[in-house]
Design a protein around this motif. Structure first.
Motif, mmCIF file in Angstrom:
data_model
loop_
_atom_site.group_PDB
_atom_site.id
_atom_site.type_symbol
_atom_site.label_atom_id
_atom_site.label_comp_id
_atom_site.label_asym_id
_atom_site.label_seq_id
_atom_site.Cartn_x
_atom_site.Cartn_y
_atom_site.Cartn_z
ATOM 1 N N SER A 84 0.829 -1.133 -0.045
ATOM 2 C CA SER A 84 0.083 0.130 0.045
ATOM 3 C C SER A 84 0.959 1.244 -0.179
ATOM 4 N N LEU A 85 2.325 1.054 0.362
ATOM 5 C CA LEU A 85 2.890 2.396 0.368
ATOM 6 C C LEU A 85 3.901 2.442 -0.901
ATOM 7 N N LEU A 86 3.637 1.554 -1.983
ATOM 8 C CA LEU A 86 4.463 1.368 -3.157
ATOM 9 C C LEU A 86 4.841 2.669 -3.845
ATOM 10 N N LYS A 87 3.786 3.576 -3.895
ATOM 11 C CA LYS A 87 4.001 4.806 -4.557
ATOM 12 C C LYS A 87 3.786 5.753 -3.514
ATOM 13 N N LEU A 88 5.168 6.581 -3.241
ATOM 14 C CA LEU A 88 4.862 7.583 -2.055
ATOM 15 C C LEU A 88 4.433 8.926 -2.874
ATOM 16 N N GLU A 89 5.156 8.874 -3.960
ATOM 17 C CA GLU A 89 4.952 10.354 -4.555
ATOM 18 C C GLU A 89 3.341 10.237 -5.392
ATOM 19 N N ASP A 90 2.848 11.273 -5.363
ATOM 20 C CA ASP A 90 1.397 11.379 -5.978
ATOM 21 C C ASP A 90 0.536 10.162 -5.614
ATOM 22 N N ALA A 91 0.568 9.702 -4.418
ATOM 23 C CA ALA A 91 -0.318 8.740 -3.929
ATOM 24 C C ALA A 91 -1.647 9.470 -3.888
ATOM 25 N N PRO A 92 -2.806 9.067 -4.137
ATOM 26 C CA PRO A 92 -3.849 9.790 -4.040
ATOM 27 C C PRO A 92 -4.444 9.874 -2.807
ATOM 28 N N LEU A 93 -3.763 9.224 -1.669
ATOM 29 C CA LEU A 93 -4.353 9.527 -0.344
ATOM 30 C C LEU A 93 -3.114 9.567 0.515
ATOM 31 N N SER A 94 -3.357 10.906 1.327
ATOM 32 C CA SER A 94 -1.950 11.281 2.136
ATOM 33 C C SER A 94 -2.602 11.338 3.606
ATOM 34 N N LEU A 95 -1.950 10.444 4.607
ATOM 35 C CA LEU A 95 -2.493 10.247 5.749
ATOM 36 C C LEU A 95 -1.401 10.936 6.689
ATOM 37 N N GLY A 96 -1.788 11.734 7.513
ATOM 38 C CA GLY A 96 -0.829 12.045 8.707
ATOM 39 C C GLY A 96 -1.118 11.393 9.849
ATOM 40 N N VAL A 97 0.033 10.913 10.700
ATOM 41 C CA VAL A 97 -0.262 10.187 11.904
ATOM 42 C C VAL A 97 0.759 10.882 12.993
ATOM 43 N N MET A 98 0.223 11.136 14.048
ATOM 44 C CA MET A 98 0.801 11.839 15.109
ATOM 45 C C MET A 98 2.069 10.934 15.491
ATOM 46 N N CYS A 99 3.423 11.434 15.713
ATOM 47 C CA CYS A 99 4.481 10.521 16.031
ATOM 48 C C CYS A 99 4.323 9.934 17.505
ATOM 49 N N THR A 100 3.368 10.269 18.333
ATOM 50 C CA THR A 100 3.299 9.522 19.659
ATOM 51 C C THR A 100 2.426 8.484 19.498
ATOM 52 N N VAL A 101 1.721 8.401 18.514
ATOM 53 C CA VAL A 101 0.586 7.214 18.269
ATOM 54 C C VAL A 101 1.617 5.889 18.040
ATOM 55 N N GLY A 102 1.353 5.009 18.563
ATOM 56 C CA GLY A 102 2.404 3.713 18.670
ATOM 57 C C GLY A 102 2.077 3.247 17.074
ATOM 58 N N PRO A 103 3.114 2.887 16.269
ATOM 59 C CA PRO A 103 2.937 2.452 14.765
ATOM 60 C C PRO A 103 2.187 1.122 14.676
ATOM 61 N N LEU A 104 2.367 0.435 15.666
ATOM 62 C CA LEU A 104 1.387 -0.957 15.341
ATOM 63 C C LEU A 104 0.009 -0.761 15.701
#
Lengths: 295, 218
Positions: A84-104
């Protein structure tokens, strides 16, 4: 071990019937039986007991089942999220996640979304709340998952996702280990490691002063993993959201008297039209079963 | 001394202990009987894509690495394993040549969190070490297996608790195999051996990469 062996075994666990399991897996029964025997050889024990009318899990099979489920689930998560992260550029969806949210915490959502919408590519951006807000305004992010202690201004659309309790983290063997919960006043005199990116950062200072807690701050870091590693090394304690620990072996207890909670929300810009990809993701975020801390 | 020479020496020293020798035989015997090493990803096969955290907790995506060039994927058992530590050091020594061939190297272990950092050598251009949580990627490469009881008891005697290190109670560890994957994700070299004291020769890996470089962009 091979993936198909685990899949076949779990299918038998579900159906308790070799014929139905082989149908569900779309293989012949001898192939399914052979694969499971192979798995039993590899694991060094019998997983299933076949009787005339019924198939049972052995004690060893019951022991292994959750582990095999875990490894298979993570296999799917590691692969689907990577795709799902294949195309980082011009991806149709860009999501921000606060860095203190556990990645898992987000991987499950991303994996599920990828499964439901294999055609949509998404990019992830990690940052502190202020930066995520700026990127939202500039239109560089479609949506963000974040918390803000004082609440966000009315110019954002905010939907609460889950509530999370702050806990105190400490190394094994620490005196807190013997407590079920740690009162704020009990933290007095402890060495303290400051998580600089904590969106509650400035609040902790006020909080500690208001509660007359005297802590010795030994280090501060922007990196969650460093702080947690330093805690494990016995350099001090830290206050951290319940779902954020990534370092194995870290011990935590709920912080009480007073309790401290944060609310993690989905943040978007009101009035901005969602593309179909963004709309699908918003739906997925709403449907996802976010787990809150126990009260 | 070559890596092989050094690993042979570690083996000769440790297998003189009867307990270690018995546990070693149990692992190699189990893998040989089950034919595990024959079921792994083969030359010509496609590498499954993955996204795994590194020691800093950042997620590393295999497709981003392949976008830059070929990739060496090596599995190791953990910082508790002396053969793995020596092999990582040997790979670190050839890392400049791997980079010169336009390639990257990642080392995957089921260790998690703080145990991951133990494998990093401070101040060196260490290989990127990734946490293969629950052995999920190892399973797809076909290198994952369950440590036999006698081996677990041996590790416990050395104070090594894989449950604590892996964050699960599965006792799954990988065969310490190495793969070279070209930019299309196709496996071009694979070293897999049921005997965990035998490892891919770093020199051989470098030669494969230099060969890929001379093939030119594909």
């Amino acid at each position: 071990m091979e993936m198909h062996q685990i899949r076949y075994f779990l299918a038998v666990c579900d159906t308790l019937n070799f014929t139905r399991a082989s149908e569900a897996c779309n293989v012949t029964q001898p192939a399914l039986t052979r694969a499971i025997q192979k798995l039993e050889e590899e694991l060094g024990g019998l997983l299933l007991r076949r009787e005339r009318s019924r198939t049972h899990l052995t004690e060893f099979g019951q022991l292994m089942k959750p582990h095999l489920e875990d490894v298979l689930r993570n296999t799917q998560a590691a692969t689907t999220t990577a795709k799902s992260l294949l195309k980082l550029e011009d991806a149709p969806l860009s999501l921000g996640v606060m860095c203190t949210v556990g990645p898992l915490r987000c991987v499950g959502l991303l994996a599920q979304f990828r499964k439901d919408h294999p055609g949509i590519e998404a990019s992830l951006h990690e940052g502190v709340p202020m930066e995520l807000c700026r990127l939202l305004i500039e239109g560089k992010l479609d949506l963000a998952i974040m918390a803000q202690p004082k609440g966000l201004e009315e110019s954002y659309a905010v939907e609460p996702l889950y509530r999370e309790r702050f806990v105190v983290a400490f190394p094994p063997g620490h005196r807190f280990e013997r407590m079920n919960a740690v009162k704020t006043v009990d933290c007095g005199g402890e060495s303290y490691l400051m998580r600089m990116n904590c969106e509650y950062g400035s609040h902790w200072d006020e909080y500690l002063a208001a509660n007359k807690i005297d802590l010795r701050e030994v280090y501060r870091s922007e990196r969650e993993d460093w702080i947690q590693t330093m805690v494990m090394a016995g350099m001090g304690i830290c206050f951290i959201p319940e779902f954020s620990p990534v370092v194995a072996g870290l011990h935590t207890r709920p912080l009480i008297e007073p309790d401290v909670w944060r609310e993690v929300s989905l943040v978007t810009m009101p009035g901005r039209r969602f593309s179909p990809a963004v709309a699908a993701f918003v739906r997925a975020v709403r449907q996802y079963r976010w787990q809150s801390s126990a009260v | 001394m070559s890596l092989k020479g050094e690993l042979d020496k570690i083996r000769a020293d440790s297998l003189s202990d009867a307990r270690i020798e018995a546990a070693y035989r149990a692992v190699v015997g189990q893998l040989s009987r089950a034919g595990t090493a024959d079921q792994t990803l083969k030359v010509g096969g496609s590498m499954p894509p993955f996204m795994l955290p590194n020691a800093a907790g950042r997620l590393v995506v295999s497709d981003e690495l392949l976008a830059k060039g070929p990739l060496v994927v090596t599995f190791f058992r953990g910082s508790w394993c002396p053969y793995c530590q020596r092999t990582l050091e040997a790979l670190e020594e050839v890392l400049p040549r791997i980079h010169a061939a336009g390639a990257e190297l990642v080392a995957l272990t089921p260790d998690t969190g703080v145990y991951l950092s133990e494998s990093e050598t401070a101040g060196h251009p260490s290989p990127e070490i990734l946490s293969d949580v629950d052995g999920a990627v190892g399973l797809q490469f076909g290198v994952l297996f369950r440590a036999p009881d006698i081996y677990r008891d041996l590790l416990a005697g050395f104070g090594v608790d894989l449950r604590e290190r892996h964050g699960n109670e599965g006792w799954f560890i990988p065969i310490p195999a190495s793969f070279v994957v070209d930019r299309t994700g196709t496996v071009r070299y694979a070293f897999v051996n049921a005997d965990f004291t035998l490892r891919a020769d770093p020199e051989e890996i470098v030669q494969v990469l230099e060969g890929l470089k001379s093939e030119g962009p594909r």
